[in-house]
Write an enzyme that holds these catalytic residues in place. Sequence first.
Site, mmCIF file in Angstrom:
data_model
loop_
_atom_site.group_PDB
_atom_site.id
_atom_site.type_symbol
_atom_site.label_atom_id
_atom_site.label_comp_id
_atom_site.label_asym_id
_atom_site.label_seq_id
_atom_site.Cartn_x
_atom_site.Cartn_y
_atom_site.Cartn_z
ATOM 1 N N PHE A 133 0.864 -1.347 0.055
ATOM 2 C CA PHE A 133 0.016 0.078 -0.046
ATOM 3 C C PHE A 133 0.861 1.385 -0.071
ATOM 4 C CE2 PHE A 133 -2.872 3.138 2.091
ATOM 5 C CZ PHE A 133 -3.794 2.924 1.387
ATOM 6 N N ASP A 204 1.011 -5.426 8.191
ATOM 7 C CA ASP A 204 -0.190 -4.525 8.121
ATOM 8 C C ASP A 204 -1.337 -5.399 7.948
ATOM 9 O OD1 ASP A 204 -1.943 -2.778 7.358
ATOM 10 O OD2 ASP A 204 -0.634 -1.134 6.466
ATOM 11 N N TYR A 229 -11.377 1.287 10.374
ATOM 12 C CA TYR A 229 -12.552 1.806 9.609
ATOM 13 C C TYR A 229 -13.220 0.897 8.604
ATOM 14 C CZ TYR A 229 -9.018 4.134 6.984
ATOM 15 O OH TYR A 229 -7.866 4.482 6.422
ATOM 16 N N LYS A 230 -12.125 -0.416 8.035
ATOM 17 C CA LYS A 230 -12.458 -1.325 7.228
ATOM 18 C C LYS A 230 -13.428 -2.344 7.744
ATOM 19 C CE LYS A 230 -8.616 0.426 4.649
ATOM 20 N NZ LYS A 230 -6.881 0.260 4.420
ATOM 21 N N ARG A 378 -12.986 -3.145 -7.673
ATOM 22 C CA ARG A 378 -12.851 -4.039 -6.266
ATOM 23 C C ARG A 378 -14.202 -4.288 -5.771
ATOM 24 N NH1 ARG A 378 -8.618 -2.035 -1.739
ATOM 25 N NH2 ARG A 378 -10.274 -0.797 -1.120
HETATM 26 C C1 LIG Z 1 -6.390 1.320 4.641
HETATM 27 C C2 LIG Z 1 -4.865 1.087 4.745
HETATM 28 C C3 LIG Z 1 -4.316 2.068 5.550
HETATM 29 C C4 LIG Z 1 -5.020 2.949 5.821
HETATM 30 O O1 LIG Z 1 -4.048 4.457 6.695
HETATM 31 P P1 LIG Z 1 -4.477 5.455 7.193
HETATM 32 O O2 LIG Z 1 -3.294 6.119 7.950
HETATM 33 O O3 LIG Z 1 -5.595 5.191 8.285
HETATM 34 O O4 LIG Z 1 -5.351 6.315 6.407
HETATM 35 C C5 LIG Z 1 -2.914 1.645 5.764
HETATM 36 N N1 LIG Z 1 -2.443 0.461 5.403
HETATM 37 C C6 LIG Z 1 -3.146 -0.425 4.336
HETATM 38 C C7 LIG Z 1 -2.526 -1.489 3.746
HETATM 39 C C8 LIG Z 1 -4.382 -0.038 4.237
HETATM 40 O O5 LIG Z 1 -5.103 -0.643 3.340
#
Ligand SMILES: *Cc1c(COP(=O)(O)O)cnc(C)c1O
Length: 424
Positions: A133, A204, A229-230, A378
């Site tokens: 990411f 992560d 939040y996911k 997705r």
């Molecule tokens: C959604 C996501 C994040 C989110 O990062 P924020 O700092 O909360 O915006 C981080 N890493 C991955 C792999 C994600 O999918």
Amino acid sequence: MEANSDHRRFFELLDEADPLSGMRARFDLSHTRIFFNGNSLGPPPRGTWERLRAVIQDEWRNDMNAAWWDNDWLNLPRVTGDRIGRLIGAAPGQVVVGDSTSVNLFKLLCGALQVASRRSSGRSVVLTDSDNFPSDLYIADGIAQHVHPHATVRRVAADSIVDHLGDDVAVVLLSHVDYRSGRLLPMRDITESAHAAGALVLWDLAHSAGVVPIDADDIGIDLAVGCGYKYLNGGPGAPGYMYVASRLLPDFAQPITGWLGHAAPFDFEPDYRPDPGIARLTTGCPPLLSLIALDEGVAVTAQADPHAVRAKSIALAEQFAGLVRRRLARFGVEMTGPAAAAERGSHVSLRYPSAARLAAGLSARGFDVELRPPDLLRFGLAPLYIRYVDVYDCVEAMEQFLAADLVDAEVATTDTAAEGDLRR
Ligand SMILES: *Cc1c(COP(=O)(O)O)cnc(C)c1O
């Protein structure tokens, strides 16, 4: 029944037999849209309305500043952290809610580099997946540029991570589930290989916690971050969390040494002394309202049996894949990512050259999906509230849209051909 698997009734029967079907009622899905992007932002749990109302009215308004103590708000990052710990196989005292996932990652990665350099001065490489990411890559690069000038970031293909475990690797930084392809990495194998090579591993869990069972302690991972939040349904901007294995915790330091990470914050000492436990990972006041919403989202998620969640996630994806093959392949739509269910997380992606048009068509028919330009769509298959019929209806909507689009395109081509002579 298999013979009828192209009929909606087949999917209704799957829903009737679904042991998780009762979970859907815990979410406020009173809008008419079908969410396939709950892996970006989960919907509100019904209980969140009441929890937030009560906190604002009974605690914030009535207790004012005393509310921090009277309602145990100051401990909530640890209390909710322990609840998240149960979802990821972590014993109490190793998980705490902090800031955004990106900031949490910054803290843990800095701490990991320090642990590694204490063990061996030659270990200064952060080994990561080149498809990780972007925020994770940016944070790692930012640390190498601004904080640890001797650190370097090495990006390699996820498949070849274990081949790059040289004696200069300090920490392996990986996403458990790839945000794009949905690929699920073998956490146990990679962790064991990294440990055998003398490196730490930081996982992560943003796209896996809450949908893929995780055995953090049993596997013996070192560090992890994850998103609130996911699939944990904590609401927009919910804080993320950090896991530090208890064996590392006594010597683990992080660089944003704020007062609430102090051993005695209310003694107001002039110098920093870290809390002996997981609170040393925290910095300042927690975002309390968001934290309450996260606590509710985690509580709802924890009501479901993780193995039933994983089984349904796989079944939804398999049904989706079958329908796409049978009904959409003729339009040039194909499933991407790993073919084997065991190697996928809980989202799948479709490739289609005019993905943006297809996304707009789905949106007009009441389905929310995520466009990943140029050609990917997705679909998050969140087992707590997505039904088998939702998958069926969505594929049917795509089929109708594409069939109509094909007719339009043919008409357009014929028109252009006819006009072509005139124009030339
Ligand atoms: C959604 C996501 C994040 C989110 O990062 P924020 O700092 O909360 O915006 C981080 N890493 C991955 C792999 C994600 O999918």
